[in-house]
Write a protein that holds these residues in place. Structure first.
Motif, PDB file in Angstrom:
ATOM      1  N   GLU A  34       0.818  -1.216   0.000  1.00 49.33           N
ATOM      2  CA  GLU A  34       0.000   0.000   0.000  1.00 49.33           C
ATOM      3  C   GLU A  34       0.857   1.275   0.000  1.00 49.33           C
ATOM      4  O   GLU A  34       0.511   2.252  -0.661  1.00 49.33           O
ATOM      5  CB  GLU A  34      -0.923   0.013   1.218  1.00 49.33           C
ATOM      6  N   ASN A  68      -6.616   0.326  -5.213  1.00 52.69           N
ATOM      7  CA  ASN A  68      -6.011  -0.141  -3.970  1.00 52.69           C
ATOM      8  C   ASN A  68      -5.405  -1.519  -4.202  1.00 52.69           C
ATOM      9  O   ASN A  68      -5.562  -2.114  -5.279  1.00 52.69           O
ATOM     10  CB  ASN A  68      -7.023  -0.158  -2.821  1.00 52.69           C
ATOM     11  N   SER A  69      -4.721  -2.036  -3.217  1.00 60.18           N
ATOM     12  CA  SER A  69      -4.003  -3.304  -3.377  1.00 60.18           C
ATOM     13  C   SER A  69      -4.936  -4.450  -3.741  1.00 60.18           C
ATOM     14  O   SER A  69      -4.594  -5.312  -4.560  1.00 60.18           O
ATOM     15  CB  SER A  69      -3.230  -3.637  -2.101  1.00 60.18           C
TER      16      SER A  69
END
Length: 429
Positions: free
Chosen positions: A131, A184-185
């Motif tokens: 992240e 996002n991840s």
């Protein structure tokens, strides 16, 4: 004796054209391995193609950032360690994605190839999408996006594609600044799990390829399945939703000059007319001596450069004309573009002009396939475009065999002014 520099060398026609073909193999885990034996220096280029790109993503930017983040950390290496190891061994890594593919490209010295490929294999098999690094990468790309969004060339190009394909089409939909906040991840891991596996990849290696190089690829990537292997998905061709608007203007009060993009749909790369139409489009606007350059740059002085080409997408091609010029010259440029189209539709091209274009394209063809890495580009193009191995010979035959009568016939068939959409981004005059 001093050479006589007053006499140019004779022009000779291109003789036999041979392009080095890959040695095509299948590794134990089913991954295709294409070996191009060419080059004399102890260096190789390794390309891994992933069969997933913009067409496959569930939200904007997902494919690009999944590919980009591979180098930002694995279960075994941090992003700094990846960079340091590749730099220590003199290797160069490029990550990129297109509408239907992701690309991992490594340039490496032969003697260090096994060590550098070990890093690439770790990136492919064990990425963690951290992240912290993702936040840095998305922030950097967001800032670049905001800068590019003010450029009239970028504004016009995006608007033309949206007008042609429709705002919900994979080729007509573009990321907005808020889309960067949605990355996002887990979004990247989802894309990675679905597409990054040994059943959806192929490998090309070119240069001074030795048996040790091939064994190294098989050891790191070809012996066992890796990733969540699943059957390949067939690409779905989405029909375009073209706007009825033919003249689109996007105002930019601060623009010093305007960007003009004109475009319409034409044939795809597999169409029988494609290769000969490329000759027509090159004559029209595809090189420095083209009709558009001679008229609009050399004679009229409206712009520094103007060009035309066919941009190929899966299932369809787009004829585009593109230039940037002072705001007051855009309308006269459009008039001259249509005038040159009419000339090609109505008049036969002089044979001397066609011969000049023919020689230019043959020379460009030879230059494009003379080195080991350009050969990789050529065969990767064939795979990603879904073409067959006769494509290069057919290209050569089309350039050599086209006649002035065929040029006019193709112009009448594909230079349909009624289908062209004009997009201008700039200041009102």
């Amino acid at each position: 004796m001093m050479p006589d520099r007053t006499t140019p060398p004779p022009v000779r026609p291109l003789g036999e054209f041979n392009i080095v073909r890959p040695d095509r193999r299948t590794m134990k885990n089913g991954m295709p391995l294409n070996v191009i034996y060419a080059g004399t220096e102890d260096v190789v280029r390794f390309d891994l193609l992933v069969g997933a790109g913009q067409c496959n993503q569930e939200q904007p930017l997902q494919a690009m950032f999944t590919n980009r983040m591979l180098r930002e950390g694995t279960a075994n290496l941090t992003s700094a360690q990846i960079a340091e190891r590749l730099d220590y061994y003199g290797a160069w890594l490029e990550l990129s994605s297109s509408v239907n593919c992701g690309f991992i490209t490594l340039y490496s010295l032969n003697k260090y190839f096994d060590r550098t490929l070990a890093v690439i294999a770790d990136m492919l098999k064990e990425p963690v999408f951290p992240e912290k690094e993702l936040s840095i990468v998305t922030d950097t790309n967001r800032q670049q996006f905001l800068v590019n969004s003010t450029r009239v060339e970028m504004i016009a190009r995006k608007r033309l594609n949206t007008a042609l394909f429709g705002p919900q089409h994979p080729f007509g939909r573009y990321a907005a600044v808020e889309d960067y906040d949605r990355i996002n991840s887990e979004v990247l891991r989802s894309f990675y799990r679905k597409y990054y596996h040994s059943g959806n990849c192929s490998v090309y290696v070119s240069g001074k390829v030795t048996p040790d190089i091939v064994r190294s690829i098989e050891k790191h990537l070809g012996n066992e399945p890796w990733g969540e292997v699943a059957p390949k998905e067939e690409m779905k061709i989405v029909p375009p939703d073209t706007t009825p608007e033919k003249h689109i203007f996007i105002e930019r009060e601060d623009a010093l000059q305007s960007s003009l993009k004109m475009g319409c749909f034409v044939m795809n790369r597999r169409h029988p007319d494609f290769l000969k139409t490329r000759v027509l489009v090159t004559l029209f606007g595809g090189y420095f001596g083209s009709r558009l350059m001679s008229n609009i740059r050399e004679e009229k002085g409206y712009t520094y450069g103007i060009g035309a080409g066919i941009i190929s997408y899966p299932g369809v091609g787009v004829l585009t004309i593109s230039t940037e010029a002072a705001n007051e010259y855009i309308a006269p440029i459009i008039t001259e573009v249509y005038k040159e189209m009419d000339r090609l539709c109505n008049d036969l091209v002089p044979k001397e002009e066609l011969e000049m274009v023919r020689n230019y394209m043959l020379g460009d063809l030879c230059r494009s396939y003379e080195g080991p890495f350009s050969l990789s580009d050529a065969w990767i193009y064939v795979e990603t475009a879904g073409l067959d191995e006769s494509f290069f010979i057919r290209s050569l035959d089309a350039i050599r065999g086209i006649t002035v009568e065929e040029i006019r016939m193709l112009a009448q068939k594909y230079f349909c002014k009624e289908n062209l959409i004009e997009v201008v981004a700039g200041k009102k005059v």
